[in-house]
Design an enzyme around this catalytic site. Structure first.
Site, mmCIF file in Angstrom:
data_model
loop_
_atom_site.group_PDB
_atom_site.id
_atom_site.type_symbol
_atom_site.label_atom_id
_atom_site.label_comp_id
_atom_site.label_asym_id
_atom_site.label_seq_id
_atom_site.Cartn_x
_atom_site.Cartn_y
_atom_site.Cartn_z
ATOM 1 N N HIS A 16 0.840 -1.204 0.000
ATOM 2 C CA HIS A 16 0.000 0.000 0.000
ATOM 3 C C HIS A 16 0.873 1.252 0.000
ATOM 4 O O HIS A 16 0.586 2.224 -0.695
ATOM 5 C CB HIS A 16 -0.893 0.054 1.254
ATOM 6 C CG HIS A 16 -1.916 -1.036 1.353
ATOM 7 N ND1 HIS A 16 -2.070 -1.815 2.473
ATOM 8 C CD2 HIS A 16 -2.854 -1.454 0.466
ATOM 9 C CE1 HIS A 16 -3.073 -2.668 2.281
ATOM 10 N NE2 HIS A 16 -3.561 -2.470 1.063
ATOM 11 N N LYS A 40 -17.191 -6.152 7.338
ATOM 12 C CA LYS A 40 -16.008 -6.917 6.902
ATOM 13 C C LYS A 40 -15.237 -7.493 8.098
ATOM 14 O O LYS A 40 -14.221 -8.141 7.913
ATOM 15 C CB LYS A 40 -15.064 -6.011 6.098
ATOM 16 C CG LYS A 40 -15.418 -5.898 4.620
ATOM 17 C CD LYS A 40 -14.247 -5.332 3.822
ATOM 18 C CE LYS A 40 -14.449 -5.513 2.329
ATOM 19 N NZ LYS A 40 -13.300 -4.976 1.571
ATOM 20 N N ARG A 89 -2.444 -5.983 -8.291
ATOM 21 C CA ARG A 89 -1.312 -6.905 -8.131
ATOM 22 C C ARG A 89 -1.268 -7.932 -9.251
ATOM 23 O O ARG A 89 -0.241 -8.164 -9.840
ATOM 24 C CB ARG A 89 -1.401 -7.630 -6.786
ATOM 25 C CG ARG A 89 -1.064 -6.750 -5.619
ATOM 26 C CD ARG A 89 -1.478 -7.377 -4.331
ATOM 27 N NE ARG A 89 -2.924 -7.641 -4.354
ATOM 28 C CZ ARG A 89 -3.638 -7.970 -3.301
ATOM 29 N NH1 ARG A 89 -3.063 -8.108 -2.141
ATOM 30 N NH2 ARG A 89 -4.932 -8.165 -3.400
ATOM 31 N N SER A 127 -2.929 -7.653 3.008
ATOM 32 C CA SER A 127 -3.193 -7.484 4.440
ATOM 33 C C SER A 127 -3.590 -8.820 5.062
ATOM 34 O O SER A 127 -3.209 -9.127 6.194
ATOM 35 C CB SER A 127 -4.327 -6.476 4.662
ATOM 36 O OG SER A 127 -3.954 -5.213 4.187
HETATM 37 O O1 PNS Z 1 -8.889 -2.719 0.197
HETATM 38 P P1 PNS Z 1 -10.275 -3.166 -0.123
HETATM 39 O O2 PNS Z 1 -10.797 -4.078 0.950
HETATM 40 O O3 PNS Z 1 -10.415 -3.724 -1.496
HETATM 41 O O4 PNS Z 1 -11.146 -1.819 -0.035
HETATM 42 C C1 PNS Z 1 -12.491 -1.870 -0.237
HETATM 43 C C2 PNS Z 1 -13.159 -0.482 -0.303
HETATM 44 C C3 PNS Z 1 -13.184 0.203 1.053
HETATM 45 C C4 PNS Z 1 -12.443 0.397 -1.304
HETATM 46 C C5 PNS Z 1 -14.571 -0.823 -0.814
HETATM 47 O O5 PNS Z 1 -15.153 -1.783 0.041
HETATM 48 C C6 PNS Z 1 -15.495 0.363 -0.936
HETATM 49 O O6 PNS Z 1 -15.377 1.137 -1.859
HETATM 50 N N1 PNS Z 1 -16.443 0.481 0.023
HETATM 51 C C7 PNS Z 1 -17.438 1.535 0.027
HETATM 52 C C8 PNS Z 1 -18.786 1.032 -0.473
HETATM 53 C C9 PNS Z 1 -18.896 1.240 -1.974
HETATM 54 O O7 PNS Z 1 -18.874 2.340 -2.453
HETATM 55 N N2 PNS Z 1 -18.991 0.122 -2.728
HETATM 56 C C10 PNS Z 1 -18.990 0.182 -4.183
HETATM 57 C C11 PNS Z 1 -20.360 0.108 -4.761
HETATM 58 S S1 PNS Z 1 -21.174 -1.406 -4.351
#
Ligand code: PNS
Length: 159
Positions: A16, A40, A89, A127
């Site tokens: 990150h 989550k 990745r 992570s």
């Molecule tokens: O590192 P990650 O776990 O892939 O991050 C996920 C994150 C926080 C970017 C994602 O879960 C997110 O955007 N959450 C907010 C809810 C949202 O807008 N979802 C997309 C439309 S369903």
């Protein structure tokens, strides 16, 4: 131009940080946004995750670290971001990220999603892997910033 780099960062890894450093070079302001999604079941609270990122990057003029709840598209609009940046990745990340990018575009047509390829030395890092190694007493040197290593081990390592 303002970019938002969203994620769970549970916890932040050197992969990150690599994206944060490189993304900060191509925008006026980078907002690192920790998603506050309790469903989550994160290992670290949102406050801990924000703190660990701040500690890892130190004071940086064009980087802000914060958290958000609700939809990413709404948050990005609220902070005036032109685009969301995500790290990629491998092909295995692509399907999920492609879906998210299209959903966000549907919700907020002006908002672009940019993908930055991970540096090759972090292509295996996640992570979840860090948590699994730490929980089982393995060595997480080189996977996360040194300054947050003890904190991660302290919280996750079984004694
Ligand atoms: O590192 P990650 O776990 O892939 O991050 C996920 C994150 C926080 C970017 C994602 O879960 C997110 O955007 N959450 C907010 C809810 C949202 O807008 N979802 C997309 C439309 S369903």
């Amino acid at each position: 131009m303002i970019l938002v780099y969203p994620g769970s960062f549970d916890p932040v890894t050197n992969g990150h940080l690599d994206i944060i450093e490189r993304a900060a070079c191509i925008c006026d302001k980078l907002i690192v946004a920790v998603g506050n999604n309790e469903s989550k079941r994160p290992a670290f609270t949102v406050e801990e995750r924000v703190e660990m990122i701040r500690e890892s990057i130190g004071e940086r003029e064009n980087i802000e670290v914060t958290s958000f709840t609700g939809l990413l598209a709404d948050f990005a609009k609220k902070v005036g971001a032109r685009a969301v940046i995500k790290g990629l990745r491998a092909m295995s990340d692509f399907e999920y990220e492609f879906q998210m990018a299209l959903l966000n575009k549907k919700l907020e047509p002006e908002l672009e999603t940019l993908f930055m390829m991970t540096s090759v030395q972090y292509s295996f890092l996640s992570s979840s892997a860090v948590k699994e190694i730490a929980r089982n007493g393995g060595c997480i040197d080189g996977l996360v910033p040194d300054c947050i290593k003890d904190r991660i081990e302290g919280k996750l390592t079984c004694r």
